[in-house]
Structures are given as C-alpha cells and as structure tokens.
Design a protein around this motif. Structure first.
Motif, mmCIF file in Angstrom:
data_model
loop_
_atom_site.group_PDB
_atom_site.id
_atom_site.type_symbol
_atom_site.label_atom_id
_atom_site.label_comp_id
_atom_site.label_asym_id
_atom_site.label_seq_id
_atom_site.Cartn_x
_atom_site.Cartn_y
_atom_site.Cartn_z
ATOM 1 N N ALA A 1 4.336 37.979 -50.811
ATOM 2 C CA ALA A 1 3.426 37.542 -49.749
ATOM 3 C C ALA A 1 2.861 38.798 -49.102
ATOM 4 O O ALA A 1 3.606 39.721 -48.760
ATOM 5 N N ALA A 2 1.542 38.839 -48.950
ATOM 6 C CA ALA A 2 0.885 40.029 -48.412
ATOM 7 C C ALA A 2 -0.072 39.645 -47.289
ATOM 8 O O ALA A 2 -1.194 39.218 -47.557
ATOM 9 N N PRO A 3 0.368 39.775 -46.033
ATOM 10 C CA PRO A 3 -0.538 39.479 -44.923
ATOM 11 C C PRO A 3 -1.710 40.459 -44.893
ATOM 12 O O PRO A 3 -1.526 41.646 -45.166
ATOM 13 N N ASP A 4 -2.881 39.949 -44.578
ATOM 14 C CA ASP A 4 -4.078 40.793 -44.494
ATOM 15 C C ASP A 4 -4.506 40.874 -43.030
ATOM 16 O O ASP A 4 -5.579 40.413 -42.651
ATOM 17 N N THR A 5 -3.631 41.447 -42.209
ATOM 18 C CA THR A 5 -3.875 41.554 -40.774
ATOM 19 C C THR A 5 -3.802 43.017 -40.359
ATOM 20 O O THR A 5 -3.401 43.873 -41.147
ATOM 21 N N ALA B 1 4.335 44.314 -38.492
ATOM 22 C CA ALA B 1 5.752 44.080 -38.794
ATOM 23 C C ALA B 1 6.129 42.625 -38.498
ATOM 24 O O ALA B 1 6.858 41.995 -39.270
ATOM 25 N N ASN B 2 5.612 42.074 -37.398
ATOM 26 C CA ASN B 2 5.854 40.659 -37.083
ATOM 27 C C ASN B 2 5.255 39.761 -38.155
ATOM 28 O O ASN B 2 5.855 38.748 -38.532
ATOM 29 N N ASP B 3 4.064 40.118 -38.648
ATOM 30 C CA ASP B 3 3.431 39.332 -39.709
ATOM 31 C C ASP B 3 4.234 39.408 -41.007
ATOM 32 O O ASP B 3 4.321 38.431 -41.750
ATOM 33 N N ILE B 4 4.842 40.559 -41.280
ATOM 34 C CA ILE B 4 5.695 40.712 -42.457
ATOM 35 C C ILE B 4 6.925 39.811 -42.322
ATOM 36 O O ILE B 4 7.340 39.147 -43.276
ATOM 37 N N LEU C 1 7.986 36.660 -44.750
ATOM 38 C CA LEU C 1 9.312 36.472 -45.353
ATOM 39 C C LEU C 1 9.843 35.070 -45.070
ATOM 40 O O LEU C 1 10.428 34.431 -45.944
ATOM 41 N N GLN C 2 9.646 34.587 -43.849
ATOM 42 C CA GLN C 2 10.088 33.233 -43.508
ATOM 43 C C GLN C 2 9.356 32.199 -44.343
ATOM 44 O O GLN C 2 9.945 31.214 -44.773
ATOM 45 N N ILE C 3 8.086 32.430 -44.593
ATOM 46 C CA ILE C 3 7.300 31.522 -45.425
ATOM 47 C C ILE C 3 7.820 31.542 -46.859
ATOM 48 O O ILE C 3 8.026 30.492 -47.476
ATOM 49 N N LEU C 4 8.061 32.743 -47.391
ATOM 50 C CA LEU C 4 8.582 32.852 -48.760
ATOM 51 C C LEU C 4 9.903 32.109 -48.916
ATOM 52 O O LEU C 4 10.121 31.400 -49.900
ATOM 53 N N ALA C 5 10.798 32.297 -47.949
ATOM 54 C CA ALA C 5 12.144 31.734 -48.065
ATOM 55 C C ALA C 5 12.195 30.244 -47.708
ATOM 56 O O ALA C 5 13.115 29.552 -48.129
ATOM 57 N N GLY C 6 11.212 29.756 -46.971
ATOM 58 C CA GLY C 6 11.311 28.395 -46.467
ATOM 59 C C GLY C 6 10.369 27.375 -47.061
ATOM 60 O O GLY C 6 10.423 26.202 -46.702
ATOM 61 N N VAL C 7 9.482 27.789 -47.964
ATOM 62 C CA VAL C 7 8.472 26.874 -48.500
ATOM 63 C C VAL C 7 8.516 26.911 -50.022
ATOM 64 O O VAL C 7 8.652 27.974 -50.618
ATOM 65 N N ARG C 8 8.399 25.743 -50.644
ATOM 66 C CA ARG C 8 8.229 25.711 -52.105
ATOM 67 C C ARG C 8 6.833 26.232 -52.408
ATOM 68 O O ARG C 8 5.856 25.770 -51.834
ATOM 69 N N THR D 1 -0.994 28.745 -43.999
ATOM 70 C CA THR D 1 0.140 28.748 -43.073
ATOM 71 C C THR D 1 -0.245 29.330 -41.717
ATOM 72 O O THR D 1 0.604 29.440 -40.839
ATOM 73 N N GLY D 2 -1.489 29.734 -41.565
ATOM 74 C CA GLY D 2 -1.948 30.316 -40.312
ATOM 75 C C GLY D 2 -1.904 31.828 -40.287
ATOM 76 O O GLY D 2 -2.171 32.450 -39.262
ATOM 77 N N LEU D 3 -1.566 32.439 -41.406
ATOM 78 C CA LEU D 3 -1.474 33.898 -41.499
ATOM 79 C C LEU D 3 -2.434 34.360 -42.595
ATOM 80 O O LEU D 3 -2.241 34.033 -43.765
ATOM 81 N N PRO D 4 -3.484 35.123 -42.276
ATOM 82 C CA PRO D 4 -4.406 35.576 -43.317
ATOM 83 C C PRO D 4 -3.696 36.435 -44.353
ATOM 84 O O PRO D 4 -2.843 37.248 -44.013
#
Length: 183
Positions: free
Chosen positions: A74-78, A90-93, A97-104, A28-31
C-alpha cells in the motif's frame, strides 16, 4: 554461499510468479495505490513511503515487482508539497498498514497476515518509515533506501522500535567512481 546469493539475486531481479492487481487506495479515504498478487492467504504486507515531492506513479514498476513476488504493498500518495509533514505521512503509512491487515484485498482472494507487516521508504519516505515504525510492535521490519533526515512537528516521547531494519546509505561519489561507505 556466494553462488546461492548470486542465484537468488538473479532470480529476484526477474518478475515474480504472481499475477499483479493494482487498486486505488482512495476508496478507503486515503489517496494512493495498492499492489497485490491476484490471490494469496497470509501474505506479507508493506506500506511504502515516497521521497520528497515524488508521486507514487514514479514507483509503479518497483511496487508491481514486489507484488509479483507475493507481497501486498500500500502506497499513500499524500504529503507531496514543498512543506511536507513527515508525521502526517507517517500517520498515513500507519493507516495503510491497518488497511492491509484488516481488509480482504483484490477480488477478496488476498489476505495479509497481521504479523507479517513492514514499512519501507525512499529518501524522505525512508525517514518517515522509521517514524511510523517507532513504538509499534506489530511492524516486523523496516526497509530504508537512501534515508533522508525527517522531523516530527511536535516532540513526543515514544519508545524506540526494535524490528529488523535495513538501511542503504546514499553512495558517495569521488571523481567518476561511487563508493558505498562500510557500516
């Protein structure tokens, strides 16, 4: 009540009933990593923030354990550097959350309920979780383990958040025994 709590604690300390799938959040573009049960509809989701200079791989067992109990994580590694940007994490978190709620998730068999979202963190990540939750009505809860002081780079006025939150203070040691301060 105490017997029920003892039984619950004993049960939750064991692996949950769900088969766990681990994915790469970088698609998704987020490590980072995503941990989910193999299937589930309307499950809760948590975005997890790591401690200062601690990679996500150090939390692998804990995050897998949460997923085994039916929680998508979901755990960003940034922001792993010496001069970590707390607001950046915090922005990555928030993005996680948006990824969790918006993607199967998983093989398309996992759907996170948009009203069952939470943030959690350890150390620096606990403070970052509070920053991420501030002003967001869609966050249902905040979990902070050994919170550390965090700071925003630019002062911004945001309303305080009001989701339920758990804070575990760092144990103070005196001699050879540890004592947890009472709230």
């Amino acid at each position: 009540m105490a017997e029920n709590l003892k039984t619950l604690t004993s049960n939750l300390s064991k692996r949950g009933p769900h088969r766990v799938m681990v994915g790469d959040l970088a698609f998704t573009g987020l490590p980072g990593k995503v941990y989910t049960p193999a299937e589930g509809n309307g499950i809760p989701g948590i975005a997890f923030a790591h401690d200062w200079r601690t990679p996500i791989k150090e939390y692998h067992a804990t995050l897998r354990h949460l997923a085994s109990w039916g929680i998508a994580v979901a755990a960003p590694d940034t922001e792993n550097g010496v001069f970590a940007d707390h607001r950046g994490l915090a922005n990555d978190i928030e993005t996680a959350l948006q990824i969790l709620a918006g993607v199967r998730l998983g093989e398309g068999k996992v759907v996170v309920h948009p009203k069952k979202l939470g943030v959690a963190g350890h150390g620096m990540g606990a403070g970052v979780a509070v920053l991420a939750a501030a002003g967001h009505d869609n966050i249902a809860g905040v979990g902070c383990v050994y919170p550390a002081t965090t700071a925003r780079r630019q002062p911004r006025r945001r309303p305080m958040f009001q989701p339920p939150a758990w804070f575990w203070p760092r144990a103070r040691t005196s001699g050879s025994t540890a004592e947890i301060p009472s709230a």
